[in-house]
Design an enzyme around this catalytic site. Structure first.
Site, PDB file in Angstrom:
ATOM      1  N   ASP A  14     -53.339  15.472  42.689  1.00 43.99           N
ATOM      2  CA  ASP A  14     -53.758  14.784  41.460  1.00 43.99           C
ATOM      3  C   ASP A  14     -52.608  14.736  40.444  1.00 43.99           C
ATOM      4  O   ASP A  14     -51.702  15.570  40.481  1.00 43.99           O
ATOM      5  CB  ASP A  14     -54.952  15.555  40.871  1.00 43.99           C
ATOM      6  CG  ASP A  14     -55.788  14.679  39.967  1.00 43.99           C
ATOM      7  OD1 ASP A  14     -55.484  13.480  39.825  1.00 43.99           O
ATOM      8  OD2 ASP A  14     -56.756  15.206  39.387  1.00 43.99           O
ATOM      9  N   HIS A  31     -47.295   7.452  42.284  1.00 46.48           N
ATOM     10  CA  HIS A  31     -47.753   7.545  43.679  1.00 46.48           C
ATOM     11  C   HIS A  31     -46.555   7.605  44.638  1.00 46.48           C
ATOM     12  O   HIS A  31     -46.569   8.312  45.633  1.00 46.48           O
ATOM     13  CB  HIS A  31     -48.644   6.356  44.033  1.00 46.48           C
ATOM     14  CG  HIS A  31     -49.928   6.332  43.251  1.00 46.48           C
ATOM     15  ND1 HIS A  31     -50.700   7.455  43.055  1.00 46.48           N
ATOM     16  CD2 HIS A  31     -50.575   5.318  42.619  1.00 46.48           C
ATOM     17  CE1 HIS A  31     -51.762   7.134  42.333  1.00 46.48           C
ATOM     18  NE2 HIS A  31     -51.709   5.845  42.050  1.00 46.48           N
ATOM     19  N   LEU A 125     -46.266  21.908  62.517  1.00 44.06           N
ATOM     20  CA  LEU A 125     -47.330  21.638  61.530  1.00 44.06           C
ATOM     21  C   LEU A 125     -48.084  20.347  61.866  1.00 44.06           C
ATOM     22  O   LEU A 125     -47.476  19.339  62.237  1.00 44.06           O
ATOM     23  CB  LEU A 125     -46.681  21.470  60.148  1.00 44.06           C
ATOM     24  CG  LEU A 125     -47.657  21.080  59.032  1.00 44.06           C
ATOM     25  CD1 LEU A 125     -48.294  22.319  58.427  1.00 44.06           C
ATOM     26  CD2 LEU A 125     -46.957  20.277  57.936  1.00 44.06           C
TER      27      LEU A 125
HETATM   28  C1  FPP Z   1     -54.415  11.063  42.369  1.00 46.37           C
HETATM   29  O1  FPP Z   1     -53.641  10.923  41.211  1.00 46.37           O
HETATM   30  C2  FPP Z   1     -53.685  10.519  43.501  1.00 46.37           C
HETATM   31  C3  FPP Z   1     -54.130   9.547  44.349  1.00 46.37           C
HETATM   32  C4  FPP Z   1     -55.443   8.924  44.224  1.00 46.37           C
HETATM   33  C5  FPP Z   1     -53.277   9.024  45.430  1.00 46.37           C
HETATM   34  C6  FPP Z   1     -52.468  10.039  46.137  1.00 46.37           C
HETATM   35  C7  FPP Z   1     -51.512   9.371  47.053  1.00 46.37           C
HETATM   36  C8  FPP Z   1     -50.266   9.794  47.292  1.00 46.37           C
HETATM   37  C9  FPP Z   1     -49.664  10.992  46.669  1.00 46.37           C
HETATM   38  C10 FPP Z   1     -49.362   9.063  48.217  1.00 46.37           C
HETATM   39  C11 FPP Z   1     -49.980   8.815  49.566  1.00 46.37           C
HETATM   40  C12 FPP Z   1     -48.949   8.574  50.542  1.00 46.37           C
HETATM   41  C13 FPP Z   1     -49.108   8.428  51.871  1.00 46.37           C
HETATM   42  C14 FPP Z   1     -47.935   8.408  52.715  1.00 46.37           C
HETATM   43  C15 FPP Z   1     -50.408   8.268  52.533  1.00 46.37           C
HETATM   44  P1  FPP Z   1     -54.141   9.971  40.040  1.00 46.37           P
HETATM   45  O2  FPP Z   1     -53.604   8.622  40.288  1.00 46.37           O
HETATM   46  O3  FPP Z   1     -55.631  10.037  39.946  1.00 46.37           O
HETATM   47  O4  FPP Z   1     -53.452  10.627  38.816  1.00 46.37           O
HETATM   48  P2  FPP Z   1     -54.022  10.686  37.310  1.00 46.37           P
HETATM   49  O5  FPP Z   1     -55.251  11.553  37.371  1.00 46.37           O
HETATM   50  O6  FPP Z   1     -52.900  11.301  36.572  1.00 46.37           O
HETATM   51  O7  FPP Z   1     -54.320   9.272  36.909  1.00 46.37           O
END
Ligand code: FPP
Length: 234
Positions: A14, A31, A125
């Site tokens: 998050d 992201h 892993l």
């Molecule tokens: C939450 O942060 C994050 C997500 C919903 C997406 C997570 C995805 C990645 C880290 C990359 C995925 C990569 C691959 C290779 C599959 P948020 O956007 O809700 O953050 P905020 O709460 O600060 O808005």
């Protein structure tokens, strides 16, 4: 201090959006940086002898985000595997996924399936990407498969937890030992509901793009200091 490594670490990654906004960048930049963090944390987990790292990359609820963000998240697996596949293979990391990937564009599906195929003989892993995954959905699908098996006379109506768990998409993974959520929120958000039954939860204020090996070691150390009783007594 007990030295036992968690066999299965699950992470709710998050804070990507907030990380980006703080720097005056679009949420998507968070992201992208978050995808790079997956690489470094997977390698660190592999070096420490962790067996499985599950990361919540896209939940069944994430379709509600603005279309351009959804589109960007769908493109991230290509970026990630283009950039890191060689390194993942060199590190003997096996890629798997959990979730209904049918809903993703064909290119996203193919990239994920190809990563699974190319790494299937690796024995280090297991890096498990939860994509279009929801914990309730996983249990609902398992119940459907179980009911179908009962109707066909292939399963008994009386069933133990262990036998039922074989119908789950996560059936081949061990239960989660350590569940980490970054960026200050303290909730499970429908992640691995069944496998998290006895997990130790660690919440850190650090945003996912800033989560590094040091943070990982702190979480593992806190886990090792906890007394896991599984409902019993010490
Ligand atoms: C939450 O942060 C994050 C997500 C919903 C997406 C997570 C995805 C990645 C880290 C990359 C995925 C990569 C691959 C290779 C599959 P948020 O956007 O809700 O953050 P905020 O709460 O600060 O808005």
């Amino acid at each position: 201090m007990k030295e036992k490594m968690p066999a299965h670490i699950a992470i709710i990654m998050d804070g990507n959006g907030r990380w980006a906004r703080k720097r005056g960048l679009p949420r998507t930049a968070g992201h992208k940086q978050g995808a790079q963090t997956i690489r470094s944390i997977a390698i660190a987990c592999n070096e420490r002898g962790v067996k499985v790292l599950s990361v919540y990359a896209f939940s069944t609820e994430n379709w509600k985000r603005p279309q351009d963000e959804v589109d960007y998240l769908c493109k991230l697996p290509r970026f990630f595997f283009n950039r890191y596949m060689e390194e993942l293979i060199k590190n003997n990391i096996q890629v798997r996924f959990l979730g209904e990937i049918e809903r993703f564009p064909e290119d996203t599906r193919n990239v994920i399936l190809s990563a699974v195929e190319k790494t299937k003989h690796n024995s280090g892993l297991i890096l498990c990407l939860a994509v279009n995954y929801g914990g309730r959905r996983e249990i609902t699908l398992a119940a459907q498969r179980y009911a179908a098996a009962v109707l066909k006379g292939e399963a008994d109506l009386q069933i133990e937890e262990e036998a039922f768990s074989r119908y789950l998409m996560s059936s081949e993974l061990p239960d989660v030992d350590l569940m980490i959520r970054t960026s200050g929120e303290q909730r499970l958000s429908n992640f691995l509901l069944w496998s998290n039954a006895y997990a130790e939860f660690i919440f850190t204020p650090v945003a996912w793009p800033d989560f590094d090996e040091k943070q990982l070691d702190l979480a593992i150390q806190e886990y090792q200091e906890r007394d896991r009783r599984y409902g019993g007594i010490s």
